[in-house]
Design a protein around this motif. Structure first.
Motif, short mmCIF file in Angstrom:
data_model
loop_
_atom_site.label_atom_id
_atom_site.label_comp_id
_atom_site.label_asym_id
_atom_site.label_seq_id
_atom_site.Cartn_x
_atom_site.Cartn_y
_atom_site.Cartn_z
N TYR A 1 0.81 -1.21 0.00
CA TYR A 1 0.00 0.00 0.00
C TYR A 1 0.85 1.27 0.00
N SER A 2 2.03 1.21 0.57
CA SER A 2 2.92 2.37 0.52
C SER A 2 3.27 2.69 -0.93
N ALA A 3 3.59 1.65 -1.70
CA ALA A 3 3.92 1.85 -3.11
C ALA A 3 2.70 2.28 -3.91
N LEU A 4 1.58 1.61 -3.69
CA LEU A 4 0.35 1.93 -4.43
C LEU A 4 -0.06 3.37 -4.20
N GLU A 5 -0.04 3.81 -2.97
CA GLU A 5 -0.51 5.16 -2.68
C GLU A 5 0.49 6.25 -3.05
N GLU A 6 1.76 5.88 -3.08
CA GLU A 6 2.75 6.83 -3.61
C GLU A 6 2.47 7.10 -5.09
N GLU A 7 2.17 6.04 -5.83
CA GLU A 7 1.90 6.21 -7.26
C GLU A 7 0.53 6.83 -7.51
N ILE A 8 -0.41 6.58 -6.64
CA ILE A 8 -1.70 7.25 -6.78
C ILE A 8 -1.54 8.75 -6.62
N GLU A 9 -0.76 9.16 -5.63
CA GLU A 9 -0.53 10.59 -5.42
C GLU A 9 0.20 11.19 -6.62
N ARG A 10 1.10 10.45 -7.20
CA ARG A 10 1.84 10.93 -8.36
C ARG A 10 0.89 11.15 -9.55
N ASN A 11 -0.16 10.32 -9.63
CA ASN A 11 -1.04 10.34 -10.80
C ASN A 11 -2.47 10.77 -10.48
N LYS A 12 -2.65 11.47 -9.37
CA LYS A 12 -4.01 11.82 -8.96
C LYS A 12 -4.73 12.74 -9.95
N ASP A 13 -3.98 13.44 -10.79
CA ASP A 13 -4.59 14.32 -11.79
C ASP A 13 -4.59 13.72 -13.19
N HIS A 14 -4.17 12.49 -13.30
CA HIS A 14 -4.14 11.82 -14.61
C HIS A 14 -5.58 11.49 -15.02
N PRO A 15 -5.96 11.72 -16.27
CA PRO A 15 -7.34 11.44 -16.71
C PRO A 15 -7.79 10.01 -16.47
N ALA A 16 -6.84 9.07 -16.46
CA ALA A 16 -7.20 7.67 -16.28
C ALA A 16 -7.34 7.28 -14.82
N TYR A 17 -7.08 8.25 -13.90
CA TYR A 17 -7.22 7.90 -12.49
C TYR A 17 -8.06 8.90 -11.69
N ILE A 18 -8.07 10.13 -12.09
CA ILE A 18 -8.72 11.17 -11.29
C ILE A 18 -10.17 10.84 -10.92
N PRO A 19 -10.96 10.15 -11.75
CA PRO A 19 -12.35 9.86 -11.34
C PRO A 19 -12.44 8.96 -10.10
N VAL A 20 -11.40 8.15 -9.82
CA VAL A 20 -11.46 7.23 -8.69
C VAL A 20 -10.45 7.60 -7.60
N TYR A 21 -10.11 8.86 -7.53
CA TYR A 21 -9.18 9.34 -6.50
C TYR A 21 -9.96 9.66 -5.24
N PHE A 22 -9.89 8.76 -4.24
CA PHE A 22 -10.60 8.92 -2.97
C PHE A 22 -9.63 8.68 -1.81
N PRO A 23 -8.65 9.54 -1.62
CA PRO A 23 -7.65 9.28 -0.57
C PRO A 23 -8.22 9.25 0.84
N ALA A 24 -9.12 10.17 1.16
CA ALA A 24 -9.67 10.22 2.53
C ALA A 24 -10.50 8.99 2.84
N GLU A 25 -11.16 8.47 1.82
CA GLU A 25 -12.03 7.32 2.04
C GLU A 25 -11.29 5.98 2.02
N LEU A 26 -10.24 5.86 1.19
CA LEU A 26 -9.68 4.55 0.91
C LEU A 26 -8.25 4.29 1.36
N HIS A 27 -7.40 5.28 1.38
CA HIS A 27 -5.98 5.01 1.58
C HIS A 27 -5.71 4.30 2.90
N ARG A 28 -4.80 3.31 2.85
CA ARG A 28 -4.57 2.39 3.96
C ARG A 28 -3.19 2.50 4.61
#
Length: 296
Positions: free
Chosen positions: A61-88
């Motif tokens: 999860y450390s790796a996954l969430e690091e890359e999510i933060e890197r790509n949080k504005d990417h068109p292929a990810y931004i619709p499912v960016y829910f850090p407060a709800e999901l990050h572990r």
């Protein structure tokens, strides 16, 4: 030729979420059939094994969430960016501190297969971010599906504090209604614009995520077997450490001495009653470690 095109179209559901379920059925069964998982289902589990699983999840999860933060504005990810709800990651840090103590970072290490999973997550995030949704979906919705049930079972059979210490990973404070949130997540994911070729790559990446998990299970099983060969005994009712170091200890046992803490790291924590152990372990693997995709 036309018949072939029609068959291909019918074999792949239009919605990405449904296509993921369909594409990963076979590899999901493979993950459930690993020796490590079957041993868990038989109740052959110890504190050491539980901690090993949580440690691997922390690195993943450390790796996954690091890359999510890197790509949080990417068109292929931004619709499912829910850090407060999901990050572990933060929750896992709290759990590891509970089980290992304040110097937990010095106590853990990343197994080779887990590192391979971590490397893949970093590669995807840095080079193919359009595939990141496959990893996020298979992990987060699986965790969310059975987390609350597991928390209640674990609190009872492990005699964990009612405040939830040691089980923060399974607590989604930002999600008030899991069913509605999962519906929202699927809807957002299905709204991502994706051509057929990219969609196919996402489905393949989801299968790769399962294969990486299988490799994690297989290595953990080897490590468990090595520990058994080294003769670490199982302790029936070891004491759990508490965060407090003074006071009346109303929510748990008194703090242990350093020697006792060291011993606890190598002994069993789960109850000796076979039925209780089976219920906890089966719930844990089905809902969490095995990436419970079909519970979503």
């Amino acid at each position: 030729m036309e018949g072939s095109k029609t068959h291909s179209s019918e074999s792949m559901p239009g919605d990405l979420s449904e296509a993921l379920k369909e594409a990963t059925k076979e590899v999901h069964v493979q993950a459930e059939s690993t020796e490590f998982m079957k041993n868990f289902q038989r109740g052959q589990v110890s504190l050491q094994e539980f901690k090993m699983v949580m440690t691997s999840l922390y690195y993943i999860y450390s790796a996954l969430e690091e890359e999510i933060e890197r790509n949080k504005d990417h068109p292929a990810y931004i619709p499912v960016y829910f850090p407060a709800e999901l990050h572990r990651k933060t929750a896992l840090q709290e759990d590891l501190e509970y089980f290992y103590g304040p110097l937990w970072r010095e106590e853990i290490s990343c197994p080779e297969s887990t590192q391979k999973y971590v490397n893949r997550l970093h590669y995807v995030g840095q080079h193919e971010p359009e595939l990141l949704v496959a990893h996020a979906y298979t992990r987060y919705l699986g965790d969310l599906s059975g987390g609350q049930v597991l928390k209640k079972i674990a609190q009872k059979v492990l005699h964990l504090p009612s405040t939830g210490e040691g089980l923060e990973f399974f607590t989604f404070e930002g999600v008030s209604n899991a069913t509605k949130f999962k519906q929202l997540y699927r809807s957002r994911m299905n709204s991502i614009e994706m051509d057929p070729a990219t969609k196919k790559r996402v489905l393949e990446e989801a299968k790769q995520a399962f294969l990486l998990n299988i490799q994690v299970f297989e290595e953990l099983q080897k490590l468990v077997s090595q520990c058994h060969e080294n003769g670490h005994p199982a302790q029936q009712k070891p004491e759990l450490r508490t965060r407090g170091t003074s006071g009346a200890h109303e929510h748990g046992p008194a703090p242990m001495k350093e020697g006792e803490k060291t011993l606890m790291k190598h002994t069993g924590m789960l109850p000796s009653t076979p039925l209780a152990r089976w219920i906890l372990v089966l719930s844990f693997l089905v809902t969490t470690v095995a990436v419970g995709l079909f519970a979503m």
